[in-house]
Design a protein around this motif. Structure first.
Motif, PDB file in Angstrom:
ATOM      1  N   TRP A  44       3.708 -33.190  24.070  1.00  0.00           N
ATOM      2  CA  TRP A  44       2.301 -33.013  23.729  1.00  0.00           C
ATOM      3  C   TRP A  44       1.455 -34.063  24.436  1.00  0.00           C
ATOM      4  CZ3 TRP A  44       0.380 -28.922  21.099  1.00  0.00           C
ATOM      5  CH2 TRP A  44       1.308 -28.104  20.477  1.00  0.00           C
ATOM      6  N   SER A  45       1.212 -33.824  25.690  1.00  0.00           N
ATOM      7  CA  SER A  45       0.345 -34.691  26.480  1.00  0.00           C
ATOM      8  C   SER A  45      -0.950 -33.937  26.747  1.00  0.00           C
ATOM      9  CB  SER A  45       1.036 -35.077  27.786  1.00  0.00           C
ATOM     10  OG  SER A  45       1.318 -33.921  28.545  1.00  0.00           O
ATOM     11  N   SER A  46      -1.878 -34.596  27.384  1.00  0.00           N
ATOM     12  CA  SER A  46      -3.145 -33.963  27.750  1.00  0.00           C
ATOM     13  C   SER A  46      -3.681 -34.676  28.988  1.00  0.00           C
ATOM     14  CB  SER A  46      -4.147 -34.065  26.595  1.00  0.00           C
ATOM     15  OG  SER A  46      -4.583 -35.400  26.428  1.00  0.00           O
ATOM     16  N   PRO A  47      -4.701 -34.129  29.601  1.00  0.00           N
ATOM     17  CA  PRO A  47      -5.258 -34.801  30.784  1.00  0.00           C
ATOM     18  C   PRO A  47      -5.703 -36.239  30.512  1.00  0.00           C
ATOM     19  CG  PRO A  47      -6.057 -32.555  30.679  1.00  0.00           C
ATOM     20  CD  PRO A  47      -5.320 -32.816  29.383  1.00  0.00           C
ATOM     21  N   THR A  48      -6.193 -36.493  29.315  1.00  0.00           N
ATOM     22  CA  THR A  48      -6.626 -37.858  28.995  1.00  0.00           C
ATOM     23  C   THR A  48      -5.498 -38.728  28.440  1.00  0.00           C
ATOM     24  OG1 THR A  48      -7.396 -37.145  26.824  1.00  0.00           O
ATOM     25  CG2 THR A  48      -9.034 -37.198  28.610  1.00  0.00           C
ATOM     26  N   HIS A  49      -4.380 -38.098  28.103  1.00  0.00           N
ATOM     27  CA  HIS A  49      -3.192 -38.811  27.607  1.00  0.00           C
ATOM     28  C   HIS A  49      -1.947 -38.246  28.301  1.00  0.00           C
ATOM     29  CE1 HIS A  49      -6.064 -39.540  24.303  1.00  0.00           C
ATOM     30  NE2 HIS A  49      -5.411 -40.696  24.177  1.00  0.00           N
ATOM     31  N   PRO A  50      -1.806 -38.470  29.591  1.00  0.00           N
ATOM     32  CA  PRO A  50      -0.691 -37.860  30.324  1.00  0.00           C
ATOM     33  C   PRO A  50       0.685 -38.336  29.896  1.00  0.00           C
ATOM     34  CG  PRO A  50      -1.863 -39.420  31.714  1.00  0.00           C
ATOM     35  CD  PRO A  50      -2.655 -39.282  30.447  1.00  0.00           C
ATOM     36  N   GLU A  51       0.744 -39.463  29.225  1.00  0.00           N
ATOM     37  CA  GLU A  51       2.031 -39.989  28.754  1.00  0.00           C
ATOM     38  C   GLU A  51       2.273 -39.664  27.283  1.00  0.00           C
ATOM     39  OE1 GLU A  51       4.178 -41.438  30.895  1.00  0.00           O
ATOM     40  OE2 GLU A  51       2.696 -41.000  32.440  1.00  0.00           O
ATOM     41  N   GLY A  52       1.424 -38.818  26.710  1.00  0.00           N
ATOM     42  CA  GLY A  52       1.527 -38.484  25.302  1.00  0.00           C
ATOM     43  C   GLY A  52       0.487 -39.234  24.492  1.00  0.00           C
ATOM     44  N   HIS A  53       0.406 -38.909  23.231  1.00  0.00           N
ATOM     45  CA  HIS A  53      -0.616 -39.466  22.341  1.00  0.00           C
ATOM     46  C   HIS A  53      -0.083 -40.600  21.473  1.00  0.00           C
ATOM     47  CE1 HIS A  53      -3.736 -36.475  23.203  1.00  0.00           C
ATOM     48  NE2 HIS A  53      -2.695 -35.694  23.456  1.00  0.00           N
ATOM     49  N   GLY A  54       1.112 -41.022  21.711  1.00  0.00           N
ATOM     50  CA  GLY A  54       1.703 -42.104  20.935  1.00  0.00           C
ATOM     51  C   GLY A  54       2.664 -41.585  19.877  1.00  0.00           C
ATOM     52  N   LEU A  55       3.527 -42.460  19.447  1.00  0.00           N
ATOM     53  CA  LEU A  55       4.590 -42.066  18.519  1.00  0.00           C
ATOM     54  C   LEU A  55       4.060 -41.685  17.145  1.00  0.00           C
ATOM     55  CD1 LEU A  55       7.363 -44.636  19.503  1.00  0.00           C
ATOM     56  CD2 LEU A  55       7.011 -42.294  20.328  1.00  0.00           C
ATOM     57  N   ALA A  56       3.003 -42.334  16.676  1.00  0.00           N
ATOM     58  CA  ALA A  56       2.451 -41.991  15.359  1.00  0.00           C
ATOM     59  C   ALA A  56       1.891 -40.573  15.369  1.00  0.00           C
ATOM     60  CB  ALA A  56       1.378 -42.987  14.950  1.00  0.00           C
ATOM     61  N   THR A  57       1.181 -40.212  16.424  1.00  0.00           N
ATOM     62  CA  THR A  57       0.646 -38.853  16.541  1.00  0.00           C
ATOM     63  C   THR A  57       1.781 -37.858  16.718  1.00  0.00           C
ATOM     64  OG1 THR A  57      -1.436 -39.662  17.450  1.00  0.00           O
ATOM     65  CG2 THR A  57      -0.880 -37.365  17.899  1.00  0.00           C
ATOM     66  N   ALA A  58       2.768 -38.209  17.524  1.00  0.00           N
ATOM     67  CA  ALA A  58       3.918 -37.320  17.727  1.00  0.00           C
ATOM     68  C   ALA A  58       4.636 -37.055  16.412  1.00  0.00           C
ATOM     69  CB  ALA A  58       4.877 -37.919  18.748  1.00  0.00           C
ATOM     70  N   GLU A  59       4.751 -38.065  15.584  1.00  0.00           N
ATOM     71  CA  GLU A  59       5.402 -37.886  14.281  1.00  0.00           C
ATOM     72  C   GLU A  59       4.607 -36.911  13.409  1.00  0.00           C
ATOM     73  OE1 GLU A  59       7.497 -40.597  10.824  1.00  0.00           O
ATOM     74  OE2 GLU A  59       6.190 -41.566  12.280  1.00  0.00           O
ATOM     75  N   LYS A  60       3.283 -36.974  13.451  1.00  0.00           N
ATOM     76  CA  LYS A  60       2.446 -36.038  12.698  1.00  0.00           C
ATOM     77  C   LYS A  60       2.607 -34.613  13.227  1.00  0.00           C
ATOM     78  CE  LYS A  60      -1.012 -39.502  11.574  1.00  0.00           C
ATOM     79  NZ  LYS A  60      -2.385 -39.963  11.819  1.00  0.00           N
ATOM     80  N   ILE A  61       2.663 -34.471  14.551  1.00  0.00           N
ATOM     81  CA  ILE A  61       2.864 -33.145  15.158  1.00  0.00           C
ATOM     82  C   ILE A  61       4.211 -32.584  14.734  1.00  0.00           C
ATOM     83  CG2 ILE A  61       3.214 -31.931  17.343  1.00  0.00           C
ATOM     84  CD1 ILE A  61       1.184 -33.964  18.562  1.00  0.00           C
TER      85      ILE A  61
END
Length: 73
Positions: A44-61
């Motif tokens: 789950w990356s995006s143009p403004t977060h090409p390396e992902g949104h961080g582990l806390a956000t990934a855990e929520k996803i």
């Protein structure tokens, strides 16, 4: 997803491919939650977060996916 971070889907609410991959993470790493979170962050990356949104956000996803998209995992 917008409640987690609007940039996560960056205007692509209809894109189901990342969800399929996220559900697959549960089966590929069934007993490795840190790996599941890391893989979700990468997926789950995006143009403004090409390396992902961080582990806390990934855990929520990952939690959202487990509860609503692929609860059998």
């Amino acid at each position: 997803m917008n409640a987690i971070d609007e940039d996560v889907v960056h205007g692509k609410d209809g894109n189901h491919q990342p969800w399929c991959h996220t559900c697959g993470i549960f089966s590929r790493f069934p007993d490795d939650e840190p790996k599941q979170i890391d893989q979700t962050n990468q997926r789950w990356s995006s143009p403004t977060h090409p390396e992902g949104h961080g582990l806390a956000t990934a855990e929520k996803i990952l939690d959202l996916a487990h509860k609503h998209i692929c609860p059998d995992f």
